[in-house]
Design a protein around this motif. Sequence first.
Motif, PDB file in Angstrom:
ATOM      1  N   MET A   1     -16.370   2.336  -7.971  1.00 17.07           N
ATOM      2  CA  MET A   1     -16.100   1.428  -9.085  1.00 17.07           C
ATOM      3  C   MET A   1     -15.273   2.160 -10.138  1.00 17.07           C
ATOM      4  O   MET A   1     -15.540   3.311 -10.463  1.00 17.07           O
ATOM      5  N   ALA A   2     -14.282   1.475 -10.710  1.00 19.04           N
ATOM      6  CA  ALA A   2     -13.443   2.090 -11.727  1.00 19.04           C
ATOM      7  C   ALA A   2     -14.242   2.265 -13.011  1.00 19.04           C
ATOM      8  O   ALA A   2     -15.109   1.466 -13.349  1.00 19.04           O
ATOM      9  N   SER A   3     -13.924   3.328 -13.731  1.00 15.36           N
ATOM     10  CA  SER A   3     -14.606   3.557 -14.997  1.00 15.36           C
ATOM     11  C   SER A   3     -14.155   2.526 -16.018  1.00 15.36           C
ATOM     12  O   SER A   3     -13.143   1.854 -15.859  1.00 15.36           O
ATOM     13  N   ARG A   4     -14.884   2.423 -17.117  1.00 12.60           N
ATOM     14  CA  ARG A   4     -14.582   1.428 -18.140  1.00 12.60           C
ATOM     15  C   ARG A   4     -13.188   1.636 -18.729  1.00 12.60           C
ATOM     16  O   ARG A   4     -12.517   0.690 -19.107  1.00 12.60           O
ATOM     17  N   ASN A   5     -12.729   2.880 -18.818  1.00 11.09           N
ATOM     18  CA  ASN A   5     -11.447   3.178 -19.428  1.00 11.09           C
ATOM     19  C   ASN A   5     -10.287   3.157 -18.443  1.00 11.09           C
ATOM     20  O   ASN A   5      -9.151   3.351 -18.820  1.00 11.09           O
ATOM     21  N   THR A   6     -10.575   2.912 -17.161  1.00 13.30           N
ATOM     22  CA  THR A   6      -9.526   2.919 -16.153  1.00 13.30           C
ATOM     23  C   THR A   6      -9.104   1.490 -15.843  1.00 13.30           C
ATOM     24  O   THR A   6      -9.934   0.631 -15.581  1.00 13.30           O
ATOM     25  N   VAL A   7      -7.809   1.236 -15.892  1.00 18.38           N
ATOM     26  CA  VAL A   7      -7.269  -0.072 -15.557  1.00 18.38           C
ATOM     27  C   VAL A   7      -6.630   0.037 -14.183  1.00 18.38           C
ATOM     28  O   VAL A   7      -5.698   0.812 -13.983  1.00 18.38           O
ATOM     29  N   GLU A   8      -7.149  -0.749 -13.226  1.00 21.94           N
ATOM     30  CA  GLU A   8      -6.594  -0.696 -11.881  1.00 21.94           C
ATOM     31  C   GLU A   8      -5.221  -1.359 -11.877  1.00 21.94           C
ATOM     32  O   GLU A   8      -5.051  -2.485 -12.352  1.00 21.94           O
ATOM     33  N   ARG A   9      -4.235  -0.651 -11.367  1.00 18.03           N
ATOM     34  CA  ARG A   9      -2.860  -1.124 -11.344  1.00 18.03           C
ATOM     35  C   ARG A   9      -2.583  -1.816 -10.017  1.00 18.03           C
ATOM     36  O   ARG A   9      -2.637  -1.203  -8.963  1.00 18.03           O
ATOM     37  N   LEU A  10      -2.321  -3.115 -10.052  1.00 16.64           N
ATOM     38  CA  LEU A  10      -2.036  -3.860  -8.831  1.00 16.64           C
ATOM     39  C   LEU A  10      -0.575  -3.656  -8.442  1.00 16.64           C
ATOM     40  O   LEU A  10       0.310  -3.612  -9.288  1.00 16.64           O
ATOM     41  N   SER A  11      -0.336  -3.553  -7.150  1.00 12.46           N
ATOM     42  CA  SER A  11       1.021  -3.322  -6.673  1.00 12.46           C
ATOM     43  C   SER A  11       1.812  -4.622  -6.647  1.00 12.46           C
ATOM     44  O   SER A  11       1.327  -5.635  -6.115  1.00 12.46           O
ATOM     45  N   PRO A  12       3.040  -4.626  -7.157  1.00 14.41           N
ATOM     46  CA  PRO A  12       3.880  -5.825  -7.051  1.00 14.41           C
ATOM     47  C   PRO A  12       4.354  -6.058  -5.616  1.00 14.41           C
ATOM     48  O   PRO A  12       4.876  -7.124  -5.299  1.00 14.41           O
ATOM     49  N   LEU A  13       4.169  -5.064  -4.732  1.00 10.96           N
ATOM     50  CA  LEU A  13       4.615  -5.195  -3.348  1.00 10.96           C
ATOM     51  C   LEU A  13       3.579  -5.861  -2.445  1.00 10.96           C
ATOM     52  O   LEU A  13       3.889  -6.188  -1.290  1.00 10.96           O
ATOM     53  N   GLU A  14       2.376  -6.076  -2.950  1.00  9.79           N
ATOM     54  CA  GLU A  14       1.279  -6.523  -2.093  1.00  9.79           C
ATOM     55  C   GLU A  14       1.618  -7.744  -1.234  1.00  9.79           C
ATOM     56  O   GLU A  14       1.311  -7.759  -0.039  1.00  9.79           O
ATOM     57  N   PRO A  15       2.274  -8.786  -1.770  1.00  7.93           N
ATOM     58  CA  PRO A  15       2.540  -9.963  -0.932  1.00  7.93           C
ATOM     59  C   PRO A  15       3.515  -9.710   0.225  1.00  7.93           C
ATOM     60  O   PRO A  15       3.531 -10.479   1.186  1.00  7.93           O
ATOM     61  N   VAL A  16       4.324  -8.664   0.125  1.00  7.18           N
ATOM     62  CA  VAL A  16       5.339  -8.419   1.165  1.00  7.18           C
ATOM     63  C   VAL A  16       5.125  -7.086   1.881  1.00  7.18           C
ATOM     64  O   VAL A  16       5.950  -6.684   2.698  1.00  7.18           O
ATOM     65  N   TYR A  17       4.026  -6.425   1.598  1.00 12.56           N
ATOM     66  CA  TYR A  17       3.740  -5.109   2.176  1.00 12.56           C
ATOM     67  C   TYR A  17       3.030  -5.305   3.515  1.00 12.56           C
ATOM     68  O   TYR A  17       1.864  -5.703   3.561  1.00 12.56           O
ATOM     69  N   GLN A  18       3.748  -5.053   4.609  1.00 13.47           N
ATOM     70  CA  GLN A  18       3.212  -5.307   5.944  1.00 13.47           C
ATOM     71  C   GLN A  18       3.220  -4.018   6.757  1.00 13.47           C
ATOM     72  O   GLN A  18       4.237  -3.665   7.369  1.00 13.47           O
ATOM     73  N   PRO A  19       2.099  -3.288   6.790  1.00  9.38           N
ATOM     74  CA  PRO A  19       2.043  -2.040   7.558  1.00  9.38           C
ATOM     75  C   PRO A  19       2.353  -2.278   9.038  1.00  9.38           C
ATOM     76  O   PRO A  19       2.091  -3.348   9.584  1.00  9.38           O
TER      77      PRO A  19
ATOM     78  N   GLU B   1       4.833   2.812  -0.561  1.00 11.78           N
ATOM     79  CA  GLU B   1       4.808   2.879  -2.020  1.00 11.78           C
ATOM     80  C   GLU B   1       4.160   4.183  -2.417  1.00 11.78           C
ATOM     81  O   GLU B   1       3.061   4.502  -1.969  1.00 11.78           O
ATOM     82  N   ALA B   2       4.856   4.968  -3.232  1.00 20.33           N
ATOM     83  CA  ALA B   2       4.305   6.227  -3.732  1.00 20.33           C
ATOM     84  C   ALA B   2       3.550   5.909  -5.021  1.00 20.33           C
ATOM     85  O   ALA B   2       4.152   5.723  -6.070  1.00 20.33           O
ATOM     86  N   LYS B   3       2.242   5.834  -4.932  1.00 20.60           N
ATOM     87  CA  LYS B   3       1.436   5.411  -6.074  1.00 20.60           C
ATOM     88  C   LYS B   3       1.120   6.605  -6.962  1.00 20.60           C
ATOM     89  O   LYS B   3       0.108   7.277  -6.786  1.00 20.60           O
TER      90      LYS B   3
END
Length: 200
Positions: A1-19, A35-37
């Motif tokens: 679980m992410a800490s209270r001060n951490t904001v999870e960054r969603l990838s803008p590539l998710e809809p087109v990212y096909q491994p 994607e180099a996160k």
Amino acid sequence: MASRNTVERLSPLEPVYQPGLHGQSEHGAGVTLCEAKQGSILQLTAWPGEEKRMIAAIRSVARLAVPDGAGGGIVKNGKAAFGIAPGKFTVTAEEEGLAEAFAASLKPAIGTVTDLSHGRTIIRISGEKAEWVLAKLFAIDFSLPAFPIGAGRSTVHHDIFAQIQRTDNDSFDIHVFRSFARAFWKLLCHSSEEVGYEVQ
């Protein structure tokens, strides 16, 4: 679980990212895309005459001996830095919190630090055909002598601004605005089809 001060960054590539394997990959993939996160993506700007002090600050805070001048750069231990213009540098790191470290270290008289972590996406292309694919998109000499490891270039593909850093012999990180990331990803995939590509 992410800490209270951490904001999870969603990838803008998710809809087109096909491994997996795509394009003409019957005999293997010519390039690998991912994607180099990076947890920290910063732009450091030195005030006129303070370039050397900014370089010293990058060495002190990020432990990177970035060369003086636009285009020069270094990749080391999950961190990278390169000059994008006189007195301006892009610095990235796998861990978060680098912006705060620079803000605490930099004196206002030296320059500014801008956290771009939520405004940029880094797309990595690697493999024996990486130079060839990128040369289709950008009017840059991607050969190793002209574009050495660590070096960076600022350029555009039509209206898409990109900063490209060579991170290894056959690997490049492409920094694009988050709002253009999905369009550029699709373009890069299409450009890679004839050599075959693997999305990891």
